[in-house]
Write an enzyme that holds these catalytic residues in place. Structure first.
Site, PDB file in Angstrom:
ATOM      1  N   ASP A   1       0.823  -1.221   0.000  1.00  0.00           N
ATOM      2  CA  ASP A   1       0.000   0.000   0.000  1.00  0.00           C
ATOM      3  C   ASP A   1       0.857   1.271   0.000  1.00  0.00           C
ATOM      4  OD1 ASP A   1       0.640  -0.846   2.687  1.00  0.00           O
ATOM      5  OD2 ASP A   1      -0.876   0.509   3.492  1.00  0.00           O
TER       6      ASP A   1
ATOM      7  N   HIS B   1       8.080  -1.403  12.855  1.00  0.00           N
ATOM      8  CA  HIS B   1       6.954  -1.963  12.112  1.00  0.00           C
ATOM      9  C   HIS B   1       7.281  -3.424  11.805  1.00  0.00           C
ATOM     10  CE1 HIS B   1       3.320  -1.719   9.851  1.00  0.00           C
ATOM     11  NE2 HIS B   1       3.870  -1.854   8.665  1.00  0.00           N
TER      12      HIS B   1
ATOM     13  N   ASP C   1       4.786   3.547   8.365  1.00  0.00           N
ATOM     14  CA  ASP C   1       4.053   2.737   9.335  1.00  0.00           C
ATOM     15  C   ASP C   1       4.962   2.484  10.534  1.00  0.00           C
ATOM     16  OD1 ASP C   1       2.170   2.814   7.420  1.00  0.00           O
ATOM     17  OD2 ASP C   1       1.920   0.648   7.199  1.00  0.00           O
TER      18      ASP C   1
END
Ligand SMILES: [Zn+2]
Length: 306
Positions: A67, A140, A211
């Site tokens: 993404d 992450h 992230d």
């Protein structure tokens, strides 16, 4: 003013209103612009803004989850079709070079512009016109980085009227004085440039997160004028997830921002559940309970100036 346009603000998958991660930064007085992350469909999002791939000069990738990167190849190919000649630099985590070069090889993508791919690591510092960008290692499920954009200070205004009144001859002496140097005049007087230059304006400092489940990792470069960071869930929802992912909650981000002296906080990369069910305000309400500064949730095509 520097311009930021949010091109994708959804976490993981797109919704009807939000695409996956991408963020544009156009520095003041610059036609060239920079992109942070490039989720699938970013090139479609661009078509709805004043930006064009033609003038895109640098791309920064926080991590290699789909993404955040699946839009790269399409964007590169389209930029190539526009016969763009401006060189393009891509900065991303280890693996980005092989990932792109493999796709380019098998789809025989030959670009008309010079493409340079740099693999970054913790604490990489990049120096560009008017700014530097420092890489921060985040936490992450795969290697993920954040970027701290530090704009250069702008020198104070040179007081020409005062210089003239002092009888300083115009010309090369002025440039020395503007730099704050001390100069000797033909008549023997010595003038300190610092007396003629106003207070410098501090360059803006922006934190842009990939992230991450620990926003305090941005502490070493705090305080920030602006922090743009994922807030994928509210604390309540996160606590009730059957399986935990390494993401930040609105509460956790707000508390960290409060500690780091952030002035303006933008919650980004939000779980599709909030957008689909009209629950976006829950994120901002939660953040407000733990943070005193300006706080808002990003939405696609939101445009801000700093
Ligand atoms: Zn993500």
């Amino acid at each position: 003013m520097n311009k930021i346009i949010f091109l994708g603000t959804s976490a993981g998958v797109p919704t009807r209103n939000r695409n996956v991660s991408a963020l544009a930064l156009q520095p003041e007085n610059s036609k060239a612009w920079m992109l942070f992350d490039c989720g699938e469909g970013t090139q479609h999002q661009l078509l709805k803004t004043s930006l064009s791939a033609y003038n895109l000069s640098r791309i920064f990738i926080t991590h290699l989850h789909g993404d955040h990167v699946y839009g790269l190849c399409g964007l590169l190919a389209s930029k190539g079709m526009q016969r763009a000649e401006m060189p393009l630099e891509i900065y991303g985590p280890p693996g980005i070079k092989e990932m792109l070069e493999t796709v380019m090889k098998f789809s025989q993508l030959n670009l008309p512009f010079d493409l340079k791919i740099f693999e970054i690591s913790k604490d990489t510092t990049m120096r560009f016109e008017g700014m530097r960008i420092v890489v921060v290692e985040l936490s992450h499920s795969i290697t993920s980085y954040g970027f701290v954009v530090i704009f250069d200070d702008t020198p104070g205004r040179f007081d020409i009227e005062k210089a003239k009144a002092l009888g300083i001859p115009e010309g090369p002496l002025y440039s020395k004085l503007k730099r704050g140097e001390t100069v000797k005049l033909p008549d023997g007087r010595s003038i300190d440039g610092r007396d003629l230059v106003g207070v410098p304006k501090k360059g803006r400092r922006i934190a842009i997160g990939g992230d991450n489940d620990d926003p305090l990792l941005f502490s070493p470069f705090a305080p920030y004028d602006l922090m743009i960071h994922e807030a994928t869930y509210t604390q309540y929802d996160f606590d009730h997830l059957p399986r935990k992912f390494k993401h930040t909650t609105a509460k956790q981000l707000a508390e960290a921002a409060q500690k780091m002296g952030v002035e303006w906080l933008i919650l980004n990369h939000i779980s599709p559940r909030y957008d689909k069910k009209g629950r976006v305000s829950e994120l901002v309400e939660e953040a407000k309970r733990h943070f005193d500064g300006n706080v808002e949730v990003a939405y696609d095509f939101m445009q801000i100036e700093i």
